[in-house]
Design a protein around this motif. Structure first.
Motif, PDB file in Angstrom:
ATOM      1  N   VAL A   1       0.849  -1.203   0.000  1.00  0.00           N
ATOM      2  CA  VAL A   1       0.000   0.000   0.000  1.00  0.00           C
ATOM      3  C   VAL A   1       0.877   1.243   0.000  1.00  0.00           C
ATOM      4  CG1 VAL A   1      -1.546   1.376   1.464  1.00  0.00           C
ATOM      5  CG2 VAL A   1      -2.076  -1.029   1.004  1.00  0.00           C
ATOM      6  N   LEU A   2       1.883   1.257   0.860  1.00  0.00           N
ATOM      7  CA  LEU A   2       2.776   2.413   0.946  1.00  0.00           C
ATOM      8  C   LEU A   2       3.578   2.607  -0.340  1.00  0.00           C
ATOM      9  CD1 LEU A   2       3.979   2.033   4.627  1.00  0.00           C
ATOM     10  CD2 LEU A   2       2.552   3.875   3.692  1.00  0.00           C
ATOM     11  N   MET A   3       4.037   1.516  -0.937  1.00  0.00           N
ATOM     12  CA  MET A   3       4.796   1.625  -2.191  1.00  0.00           C
ATOM     13  C   MET A   3       3.948   2.246  -3.296  1.00  0.00           C
ATOM     14  SD  MET A   3       6.874  -1.989  -2.198  1.00  0.00           S
ATOM     15  CE  MET A   3       7.628  -1.725  -3.809  1.00  0.00           C
ATOM     16  N   ILE A   4       2.707   1.798  -3.406  1.00  0.00           N
ATOM     17  CA  ILE A   4       1.829   2.339  -4.442  1.00  0.00           C
ATOM     18  C   ILE A   4       1.490   3.797  -4.138  1.00  0.00           C
ATOM     19  CG2 ILE A   4      -0.428   2.121  -5.574  1.00  0.00           C
ATOM     20  CD1 ILE A   4       1.811  -0.048  -6.263  1.00  0.00           C
ATOM     21  N   ALA A   5       1.247   4.103  -2.871  1.00  0.00           N
ATOM     22  CA  ALA A   5       0.967   5.497  -2.496  1.00  0.00           C
ATOM     23  C   ALA A   5       2.155   6.389  -2.828  1.00  0.00           C
ATOM     24  CB  ALA A   5       0.619   5.583  -1.011  1.00  0.00           C
TER      25      ALA A   5
ATOM     26  N   LEU B   1       3.901  -2.408 -14.306  1.00  0.00           N
ATOM     27  CA  LEU B   1       3.713  -3.845 -14.077  1.00  0.00           C
ATOM     28  C   LEU B   1       2.321  -4.157 -13.542  1.00  0.00           C
ATOM     29  CD1 LEU B   1       7.097  -4.921 -12.449  1.00  0.00           C
ATOM     30  CD2 LEU B   1       6.152  -5.767 -14.598  1.00  0.00           C
ATOM     31  N   LEU B   2       1.822  -3.287 -12.684  1.00  0.00           N
ATOM     32  CA  LEU B   2       0.524  -3.503 -12.052  1.00  0.00           C
ATOM     33  C   LEU B   2      -0.629  -2.910 -12.851  1.00  0.00           C
ATOM     34  CD1 LEU B   2       1.607  -2.699  -8.402  1.00  0.00           C
ATOM     35  CD2 LEU B   2       1.139  -4.963  -9.373  1.00  0.00           C
ATOM     36  N   GLU B   3      -0.295  -2.284 -13.971  1.00  0.00           N
ATOM     37  CA  GLU B   3      -1.292  -1.647 -14.830  1.00  0.00           C
ATOM     38  C   GLU B   3      -2.087  -0.577 -14.078  1.00  0.00           C
ATOM     39  OE1 GLU B   3      -3.571  -4.666 -16.864  1.00  0.00           O
ATOM     40  OE2 GLU B   3      -1.764  -5.580 -17.715  1.00  0.00           O
ATOM     41  N   LEU B   4      -1.359   0.197 -13.267  1.00  0.00           N
ATOM     42  CA  LEU B   4      -1.941   1.341 -12.569  1.00  0.00           C
ATOM     43  C   LEU B   4      -1.439   2.615 -13.217  1.00  0.00           C
ATOM     44  CD1 LEU B   4      -1.459   0.174  -8.862  1.00  0.00           C
ATOM     45  CD2 LEU B   4      -3.633   0.389 -10.095  1.00  0.00           C
ATOM     46  N   SER B   5      -2.270   3.631 -13.228  1.00  0.00           N
ATOM     47  CA  SER B   5      -1.877   4.876 -13.881  1.00  0.00           C
ATOM     48  C   SER B   5      -0.822   5.603 -13.044  1.00  0.00           C
ATOM     49  CB  SER B   5      -3.086   5.771 -14.094  1.00  0.00           C
ATOM     50  OG  SER B   5      -3.669   6.105 -12.857  1.00  0.00           O
ATOM     51  N   PRO B   6       0.120   6.268 -13.719  1.00  0.00           N
ATOM     52  CA  PRO B   6       1.113   7.066 -12.996  1.00  0.00           C
ATOM     53  C   PRO B   6       0.443   8.328 -12.453  1.00  0.00           C
ATOM     54  CG  PRO B   6       1.409   7.322 -15.355  1.00  0.00           C
ATOM     55  CD  PRO B   6       0.323   6.300 -15.157  1.00  0.00           C
ATOM     56  N   PRO B   7       1.094   9.013 -11.540  1.00  0.00           N
ATOM     57  CA  PRO B   7       0.498  10.246 -11.014  1.00  0.00           C
ATOM     58  C   PRO B   7       0.334  11.271 -12.120  1.00  0.00           C
ATOM     59  CG  PRO B   7       2.762  10.015 -10.261  1.00  0.00           C
ATOM     60  CD  PRO B   7       2.409   8.748 -10.970  1.00  0.00           C
ATOM     61  N   SER B   8      -0.686  12.096 -11.982  1.00  0.00           N
ATOM     62  CA  SER B   8      -0.973  13.083 -13.022  1.00  0.00           C
ATOM     63  C   SER B   8       0.043  14.211 -13.018  1.00  0.00           C
ATOM     64  CB  SER B   8      -2.374  13.651 -12.828  1.00  0.00           C
ATOM     65  OG  SER B   8      -2.518  14.181 -11.525  1.00  0.00           O
ATOM     66  N   CYS B   9       0.731  14.417 -11.903  1.00  0.00           N
ATOM     67  CA  CYS B   9       1.699  15.511 -11.794  1.00  0.00           C
ATOM     68  C   CYS B   9       2.844  15.077 -10.919  1.00  0.00           C
ATOM     69  CB  CYS B   9       1.006  16.740 -11.210  1.00  0.00           C
ATOM     70  SG  CYS B   9       2.124  18.120 -10.950  1.00  0.00           S
ATOM     71  N   ARG B  10       4.063  15.113 -11.450  1.00  0.00           N
ATOM     72  CA  ARG B  10       5.258  14.731 -10.680  1.00  0.00           C
ATOM     73  C   ARG B  10       5.825  15.895  -9.864  1.00  0.00           C
ATOM     74  NH1 ARG B  10       5.916   9.621  -9.676  1.00  0.00           N
ATOM     75  NH2 ARG B  10       5.887   8.359 -11.515  1.00  0.00           N
ATOM     76  N   GLU B  11       5.409  17.096 -10.148  1.00  0.00           N
ATOM     77  CA  GLU B  11       6.002  18.269  -9.517  1.00  0.00           C
ATOM     78  C   GLU B  11       5.666  18.363  -8.028  1.00  0.00           C
ATOM     79  OE1 GLU B  11       4.600  21.422 -11.924  1.00  0.00           O
ATOM     80  OE2 GLU B  11       5.511  20.587 -13.712  1.00  0.00           O
TER      81      GLU B  11
ATOM     82  N   GLY C   1       9.032   3.623  -9.107  1.00  0.00           N
ATOM     83  CA  GLY C   1       7.581   3.667  -9.083  1.00  0.00           C
ATOM     84  C   GLY C   1       6.903   3.550 -10.432  1.00  0.00           C
ATOM     85  N   ASP C   2       7.458   4.206 -11.441  1.00  0.00           N
ATOM     86  CA  ASP C   2       6.838   4.118 -12.766  1.00  0.00           C
ATOM     87  C   ASP C   2       6.852   2.680 -13.287  1.00  0.00           C
ATOM     88  OD1 ASP C   2       6.250   6.811 -12.812  1.00  0.00           O
ATOM     89  OD2 ASP C   2       8.028   7.355 -13.963  1.00  0.00           O
ATOM     90  N   ASP C   3       7.956   1.976 -13.058  1.00  0.00           N
ATOM     91  CA  ASP C   3       8.047   0.571 -13.472  1.00  0.00           C
ATOM     92  C   ASP C   3       7.044  -0.291 -12.698  1.00  0.00           C
ATOM     93  OD1 ASP C   3      10.113   1.163 -15.244  1.00  0.00           O
ATOM     94  OD2 ASP C   3      11.680   0.642 -13.786  1.00  0.00           O
ATOM     95  N   LEU C   4       6.939  -0.040 -11.400  1.00  0.00           N
ATOM     96  CA  LEU C   4       5.996  -0.800 -10.572  1.00  0.00           C
ATOM     97  C   LEU C   4       4.564  -0.577 -11.045  1.00  0.00           C
ATOM     98  CD1 LEU C   4       7.467  -0.044  -7.017  1.00  0.00           C
ATOM     99  CD2 LEU C   4       7.839  -2.083  -8.421  1.00  0.00           C
TER     100      LEU C   4
ATOM    101  N   ILE D   1      -8.481   1.569  -2.624  1.00  0.00           N
ATOM    102  CA  ILE D   1      -8.275   0.198  -2.149  1.00  0.00           C
ATOM    103  C   ILE D   1      -8.603  -0.776  -3.265  1.00  0.00           C
ATOM    104  CG2 ILE D   1      -9.185  -1.555  -0.571  1.00  0.00           C
ATOM    105  CD1 ILE D   1      -9.366   0.748   1.529  1.00  0.00           C
ATOM    106  N   GLY D   2      -9.637  -0.469  -4.026  1.00  0.00           N
ATOM    107  CA  GLY D   2     -10.009  -1.323  -5.156  1.00  0.00           C
ATOM    108  C   GLY D   2      -8.898  -1.451  -6.180  1.00  0.00           C
ATOM    109  N   ASP D   3      -8.212  -0.340  -6.466  1.00  0.00           N
ATOM    110  CA  ASP D   3      -7.091  -0.381  -7.413  1.00  0.00           C
ATOM    111  C   ASP D   3      -5.998  -1.320  -6.919  1.00  0.00           C
ATOM    112  OD1 ASP D   3      -8.269   1.487  -9.103  1.00  0.00           O
ATOM    113  OD2 ASP D   3      -7.112   3.180  -8.305  1.00  0.00           O
ATOM    114  N   VAL D   4      -5.647  -1.193  -5.645  1.00  0.00           N
ATOM    115  CA  VAL D   4      -4.573  -2.016  -5.077  1.00  0.00           C
ATOM    116  C   VAL D   4      -5.008  -3.475  -5.000  1.00  0.00           C
ATOM    117  CG1 VAL D   4      -3.082  -2.386  -3.072  1.00  0.00           C
ATOM    118  CG2 VAL D   4      -3.619  -0.061  -3.808  1.00  0.00           C
TER     119      VAL D   4
END
Length: 155
Positions: free
Chosen positions: A13-17, A140-150, A134-137, A27-30
């Motif tokens: 959970v923390l890694m994905i967050a 792999l999990l087919e989760l969207s990356p954050p909308s803003c890295r800044e 994180g982007d690689d993770l 929670i559903g995404d994870v």
């Protein structure tokens, strides 16, 4: 030594967050990404929130995100909180110990040192380190990356 599913799921959970910060994650995404029980994840997210590691947002469009900077979260700290204890042998608990060798045993102190070394090693590892790819993770999990890295939460 084997960690419980609770520790494993809490770290996930923390890694994905961390990987998706500042975006909210559900929670559903994870649960879908890891094919694990939503019920278990609810417990993890609730407890991580009460400890101040993540913030939760209720309602439509809600979810959770990191509440503390990833470099400030030690994996050892999380493991100590999510595990019941580190009694890897019966003799570690004096109230339940039945081993007659306890007074002269040399294995017990060695196991205690090994456990301390294990936790010391995890103390030196931060959430930022284990989620730095994180982007690689997320891919792999087919989760969207954050909308803003800044807005990356840092120490």
């Amino acid at each position: 030594m084997k960690l419980t599913s609770y520790s494993n799921y809490s770290i996930r959970v923390l890694m994905i967050a961390a990987a998706r910060f500042p975006d909210l994650t559900t929670i559903g995404d994870v649960a879908a990404a890891f094919a694990i029980s939503r019920t278990h994840l609810v417990k993890c997210v609730h407890q991580l929130g009460s400890w101040g590691y993540i913030e939760t947002v209720r309602g439509n469009g809600g979810g959770f995100r990191l509440a503390r900077p990833a470099p400030a979260i030690s994996i050892g700290e999380i493991i100590r909180r999510t595990e019941e204890g580190f009694d890897i042998a019966e003799c570690f608990r004096e109230e339940t110990n039945t081993c007659p060798l306890i007074a002269r045993c040399r294995l017990r102190p060695a196991l205690q040192r090994a456990t301390a070394a294990f936790l010391d090693t995890l103390d030196d590892i931060t959430l930022d380190e284990i989620a730095s790819n994180g982007d690689d993770l997320l891919k792999l999990l087919e989760l969207s990356p954050p909308s803003c890295r800044e807005n990356k939460l840092t120490a």
